[in-house]
Write a protein that holds these residues in place. Structure first.
Motif, PDB file in Angstrom:
ATOM      1  N   LEU A 158      -3.608  13.617  -1.855  1.00  0.00           N
ATOM      2  CA  LEU A 158      -3.204  13.685  -0.456  1.00  0.00           C
ATOM      3  C   LEU A 158      -1.853  14.369  -0.305  1.00  0.00           C
ATOM      4  O   LEU A 158      -1.705  15.279   0.498  1.00  0.00           O
ATOM      5  N   CYS A 159      -0.852  13.936  -1.064  1.00  0.00           N
ATOM      6  CA  CYS A 159       0.488  14.510  -0.928  1.00  0.00           C
ATOM      7  C   CYS A 159       1.354  14.022  -2.077  1.00  0.00           C
ATOM      8  O   CYS A 159       0.925  13.195  -2.897  1.00  0.00           O
ATOM      9  N   ASP A 160       2.577  14.529  -2.123  1.00  0.00           N
ATOM     10  CA  ASP A 160       3.565  14.073  -3.108  1.00  0.00           C
ATOM     11  C   ASP A 160       4.649  13.264  -2.411  1.00  0.00           C
ATOM     12  O   ASP A 160       4.940  13.476  -1.228  1.00  0.00           O
ATOM     13  N   VAL A 161       5.237  12.358  -3.159  1.00  0.00           N
ATOM     14  CA  VAL A 161       6.353  11.540  -2.666  1.00  0.00           C
ATOM     15  C   VAL A 161       7.514  11.673  -3.643  1.00  0.00           C
ATOM     16  O   VAL A 161       7.393  11.282  -4.811  1.00  0.00           O
ATOM     17  N   SER A 222      12.471  -7.092  -3.571  1.00  0.00           N
ATOM     18  CA  SER A 222      11.126  -6.643  -3.929  1.00  0.00           C
ATOM     19  C   SER A 222      10.524  -5.799  -2.814  1.00  0.00           C
ATOM     20  O   SER A 222       9.328  -5.872  -2.539  1.00  0.00           O
ATOM     21  N   ASN A 223      11.368  -4.984  -2.192  1.00  0.00           N
ATOM     22  CA  ASN A 223      10.916  -4.175  -1.062  1.00  0.00           C
ATOM     23  C   ASN A 223      11.860  -2.991  -0.906  1.00  0.00           C
ATOM     24  O   ASN A 223      13.082  -3.172  -0.837  1.00  0.00           O
ATOM     25  N   ALA A 224      11.293  -1.776  -0.846  1.00  0.00           N
ATOM     26  CA  ALA A 224      12.129  -0.576  -0.781  1.00  0.00           C
ATOM     27  C   ALA A 224      12.878  -0.463   0.535  1.00  0.00           C
ATOM     28  O   ALA A 224      14.014   0.041   0.572  1.00  0.00           O
ATOM     29  N   VAL A 240      14.849   5.051  -4.010  1.00  0.00           N
ATOM     30  CA  VAL A 240      13.736   4.718  -3.110  1.00  0.00           C
ATOM     31  C   VAL A 240      12.853   5.941  -2.888  1.00  0.00           C
ATOM     32  O   VAL A 240      13.288   7.084  -3.058  1.00  0.00           O
ATOM     33  N   PRO A 241      11.597   5.725  -2.489  1.00  0.00           N
ATOM     34  CA  PRO A 241      10.729   6.849  -2.131  1.00  0.00           C
ATOM     35  C   PRO A 241      11.269   7.584  -0.911  1.00  0.00           C
ATOM     36  O   PRO A 241      11.898   6.994  -0.030  1.00  0.00           O
ATOM     37  N   PRO A 265       7.914  14.224  -8.505  1.00  0.00           N
ATOM     38  CA  PRO A 265       7.422  13.304  -7.462  1.00  0.00           C
ATOM     39  C   PRO A 265       6.172  12.558  -7.909  1.00  0.00           C
ATOM     40  O   PRO A 265       5.444  12.992  -8.812  1.00  0.00           O
ATOM     41  N   TYR A 266       5.959  11.421  -7.276  1.00  0.00           N
ATOM     42  CA  TYR A 266       4.701  10.697  -7.440  1.00  0.00           C
ATOM     43  C   TYR A 266       3.657  11.334  -6.520  1.00  0.00           C
ATOM     44  O   TYR A 266       3.987  11.880  -5.476  1.00  0.00           O
TER      45      TYR A 266
END
Length: 303
Positions: A158-161, A222-224, A240-241, A265-266
């Motif tokens: 779908l895309c990169d992050v 536990s949360n970005a 962070v992403p 990137p992921y």
């Protein structure tokens, strides 16, 4: 039709491990689930399941029947879908799973737009960072961030992050900016415990490949999104992403550091099981998402 319902319920019980979960999956009561499986047992004249107060397990005959039955039901569903798809607009229920933060922040607007375009398709979406077994838990598709390692699934990109290290201007003015990943040892870092190794941040090694920097800090979330708010408050640097940090970077509330060392990137994928016939409802959703995320994602523009 009663026999088909009984067979479907038996498969659902086997896949979920309980009558309650199977009933929930198929939209009925646990009492009806038990009745359908009992009816199947009486029809076949053999006990299929052993039940205790804690678990449901198959008998030898039940396991053998399940192993032969599940592919037959899949073939039946494929045939049914193929005939329907040839003469009707896409319709039916889609069960999806997606990671919590990316799902709620970025996938929901895309799914809402899809729902407007395809009013005959029902969406049942579970947001969780747990790695879900699609087949065993009855999901049609997963959206996942990272490598697509499961060879039993079809993966559509779908895309990169991008993953970025950021700090507030006030924090960086007080403490300076790290010039290399090794410098992070003298900075306060806000740790995201969703990472496999929260104290090790990934970077591109100047000579190629990935290097990891050891980091530390007194704040662990536990949360970005929570990590971003802590960094905005001047409490340290966060990794962070980009879809989390993009708006703050555009507004200059945050600054990226160590950009030359930014890791690869992921990739975000849509994953779904192999099938000889891809149901129209799933095909149009995957195609819609591929088109929706084509090009550079909005969260990575305008920094």
């Amino acid at each position: 039709m009663d026999r088909l319902e009984s067979d479907r319920m038996f498969v659902a019980v086997m896949e979920t491990g309980s009558f309650t979960a199977a009933a929930e999956r198929l939209g009925t009561s646990s009492g009806q689930a038990s009745k359908l499986v009992s009816r199947l047992k009486n029809t076949l004249g053999v006990r299929l399941l052993s039940r205790t107060t804690r678990a449901v397990s198959p008998t030898e005959a039940g396991q053998a029947y399940f192993d032969r039955l599940r592919p037959l039901l899949e073939e039946f569903d494929n045939l049914d879908a193929a005939v329907r798809d040839a003469s009707h607009a896409p319709r039916g229920r889609l069960r999806l799973t997606a990671p919590l933060t990316f799902g709620t922040m970025e996938l929901v607007p895309a799914l809402n737009a899809f729902a407007v375009d395809f009013p005959e398709i029902e969406l049942d979406v579970s947001f969780s960072d747990r790695l879900v077994n699609l087949v065993d838990e009855g999901f049609d598709m997963a959206v996942r961030v990272g490598r697509a390692d499961d060879s039993s699934m079809i993966a559509r990109r779908l895309c990169d992050v991008r993953v970025v290290v950021i700090g507030s201007p006030a924090y960086l003015d007080r403490h300076g900016e790290p010039e290399t990943p090794a410098d992070l040892s003298r900075f306060d870092c806000i740790l995201d415990t969703n990472f496999r190794e929260p104290n090790r941040w990934p970077f591109r090694h100047p000579g190629g490949g990935v290097a990891q920097a050891q980091v530390g800090g007194r704040i662990r979330y536990s949360n970005a999104e929570a990590c971003l708010t802590a960094a905005e408050a001047g409490l340290g640097l966060a990794c962070v992403p980009a879809f989390i940090a993009g708006e703050a970077l555009r507004a200059r509330r945050m600054r990226q550091v160590l950009q030359p060392f930014e890791t690869d990137p992921y990739t975000v994928h849509a994953l779904y099981p192999h099938s000889r016939h891809l149901a129209a409802k799933l095909r149009v959703l995957v195609d819609f998402l591929v088109e929706r995320y084509r090009g550079v994602p909005h969260w990575q523009q305008g920094w």
